[in-house]
Design an enzyme around this catalytic site. Sequence first.
Site, mmCIF file in Angstrom:
data_model
loop_
_atom_site.group_PDB
_atom_site.id
_atom_site.type_symbol
_atom_site.label_atom_id
_atom_site.label_comp_id
_atom_site.label_asym_id
_atom_site.label_seq_id
_atom_site.Cartn_x
_atom_site.Cartn_y
_atom_site.Cartn_z
ATOM 1 N N GLY A 122 -21.535 8.584 -14.892
ATOM 2 C CA GLY A 122 -21.602 8.563 -16.342
ATOM 3 C C GLY A 122 -21.633 7.107 -16.392
ATOM 4 O O GLY A 122 -20.936 6.535 -16.196
ATOM 5 N N GLY A 192 0.059 -4.870 2.567
ATOM 6 C CA GLY A 192 0.626 -3.710 2.088
ATOM 7 C C GLY A 192 1.271 -2.614 2.335
ATOM 8 O O GLY A 192 0.406 -2.010 3.364
ATOM 9 N N VAL A 193 0.798 -1.441 1.632
ATOM 10 C CA VAL A 193 1.152 -0.264 1.706
ATOM 11 C C VAL A 193 -0.745 0.215 2.920
ATOM 12 O O VAL A 193 -0.013 0.872 3.681
ATOM 13 C CB VAL A 193 0.925 0.705 0.618
ATOM 14 C CG1 VAL A 193 0.817 2.240 0.789
ATOM 15 C CG2 VAL A 193 1.472 1.025 -0.423
ATOM 16 N N GLU A 213 -0.776 -11.972 5.993
ATOM 17 C CA GLU A 213 -0.176 -11.548 4.844
ATOM 18 C C GLU A 213 0.177 -13.110 4.061
ATOM 19 O O GLU A 213 0.508 -13.535 4.456
ATOM 20 C CB GLU A 213 0.985 -10.393 4.999
ATOM 21 C CG GLU A 213 1.698 -10.661 3.746
ATOM 22 C CD GLU A 213 1.065 -10.442 2.135
ATOM 23 O OE1 GLU A 213 0.626 -11.206 1.588
ATOM 24 O OE2 GLU A 213 0.220 -9.165 2.176
ATOM 25 N N SER A 279 -7.763 -5.683 2.925
ATOM 26 C CA SER A 279 -7.077 -4.649 2.389
ATOM 27 C C SER A 279 -5.535 -5.965 1.570
ATOM 28 O O SER A 279 -4.521 -5.478 1.218
ATOM 29 C CB SER A 279 -5.709 -3.449 2.806
ATOM 30 O OG SER A 279 -4.953 -4.536 3.525
ATOM 31 N N HIS A 454 22.806 22.176 6.287
ATOM 32 C CA HIS A 454 22.996 21.852 7.551
ATOM 33 C C HIS A 454 22.927 22.043 8.691
ATOM 34 O O HIS A 454 23.068 23.372 9.162
ATOM 35 C CB HIS A 454 24.813 21.213 7.953
ATOM 36 C CG HIS A 454 25.780 20.597 8.935
ATOM 37 N ND1 HIS A 454 25.161 19.672 9.338
ATOM 38 C CD2 HIS A 454 25.640 21.894 10.101
ATOM 39 C CE1 HIS A 454 25.077 19.199 10.603
ATOM 40 N NE2 HIS A 454 25.984 20.781 10.868
#
Length: 475
Positions: A122, A192-193, A213, A279, A454
């Site tokens: 689009g 990171g994630v 990192e 990443s 529990h």
Amino acid sequence: MSKNFDVVVIGGGPGGYIAAIRAAQLGFSVACIDEWKNAAGGPAPGGTCTNVGCIPSKALLQSSEHFEHAGHAFADHGIDIKGLSLNLPQMLSRKDTVVKQNNDGILYLFKKNKITFFHGRGAFVKHDASGTEISVTGKTDESLIAKHVVIATGSNARALPGTPFDEKMILSNTGALTIGAVPKRLGVIGAGVIGLEMGSVWRRLGSAVTMLEALPTFLGAVDEQIAKEAFKLFTKQGLGIQLGVKIGTITTGKKDVTVEYVDAKGEAQKAVFDKLIISIGRTPNTIGLNAEAIGLKLDERGFVVVDDDCKSSVANVWAVGDVVRGPMLAHKAEEEGVAVAERIAGQHGHVNFNTVPWVIYTSPEISWVGKNEQELKAAGVAYKAGSFPFLANGRARALGDTNGMVKFLADAKTDEILGVHIIGPSASELIAEAVVAMEFRASAEDIARICHAHPSLSEATKEAALAVDKRALNF
């Protein structure tokens, strides 16, 4: 001839397809445009999340965790396995099946809610008093006229300057999910994630994983105590995590990738990998949207500029999800999609960024909501903290997974919960209780007074709430 709709959503990811469904529920005529293709060239709605992000990565995380448990943990349960082997093609095939099930599920939801789906790309054509014209380029080109438009085009993986993704040697999250053979040496730039999740998958399957990192701290957005625990556990598992790294030259050979970098001590280093995953974040997917055709304002990074209600600079044009400010999370996009549909209907859609949960689906899982200790200290907020280790939780012992803790942060005067941080088994599920509590502005005492089953992992949540007042019962 143009086709007219009340609402046209550009993008069929979590923000887009959910916005379309909610708008249809509210009685609008709705169309959704999405260009993702499956291997056969057919429609694959669901965006990055479903196709190359959340869903396939969780499938591989689950499969790789089963493999690791079979090789290392089952013996403790009295389950002896001989001749354990990895069928990677089957693992990848299962992942693809899970993705297709989600794609097909979204197409079913479009049909169920009478949403017209257009498979293609689009782009804006013009905007005037009669509405916004959008072209759809696909197998069949279309022209749509919309009273309202919701932009939900998502994001793309950010490449290192001068090092484009080839998805063979230099991999984004897309290529990281389709590696055909377990690399002996896997490099990951960015801890990171996504880096941690993909690094965890391939480490479990046999790769020697080195993570580079740039930041000097590990998981800087995570509560410092939780991040330190995570670093200890991940490195114990075998992830080689180097912080404070400055990446230099990356050279791709026929069979390997060489990364030259400067380590935290300022010393030059060189590492050779069979595959390299990059990443380092994501960028908004607005290229090709033809924003200038309608005067749509983008910021210097390519994000659609919106106000607090997700309204853009153009009347009746909205934007949600990764393409706007805020956390790049699928569930945040979904909430914004619902809110925008309701605002179009004259209702009061609501998204509270402070109660958007975050999850890292490693083992142990990490989740959090609200503020961490660093943020509270920086803001000068007086608070109380309470934590409880899974080591003292009966269900965790029975599971054989006692790493981690639950941590509560509460206002020192009012006891209102300001943040909850979890590292440990099922952290992604346990965080939901904290989100509900914070949405109702509950106190730590409220959680401490609620009966929890529990034995259950959720008891650690109750105990951490009790610990805010220094009265934990089982530790």
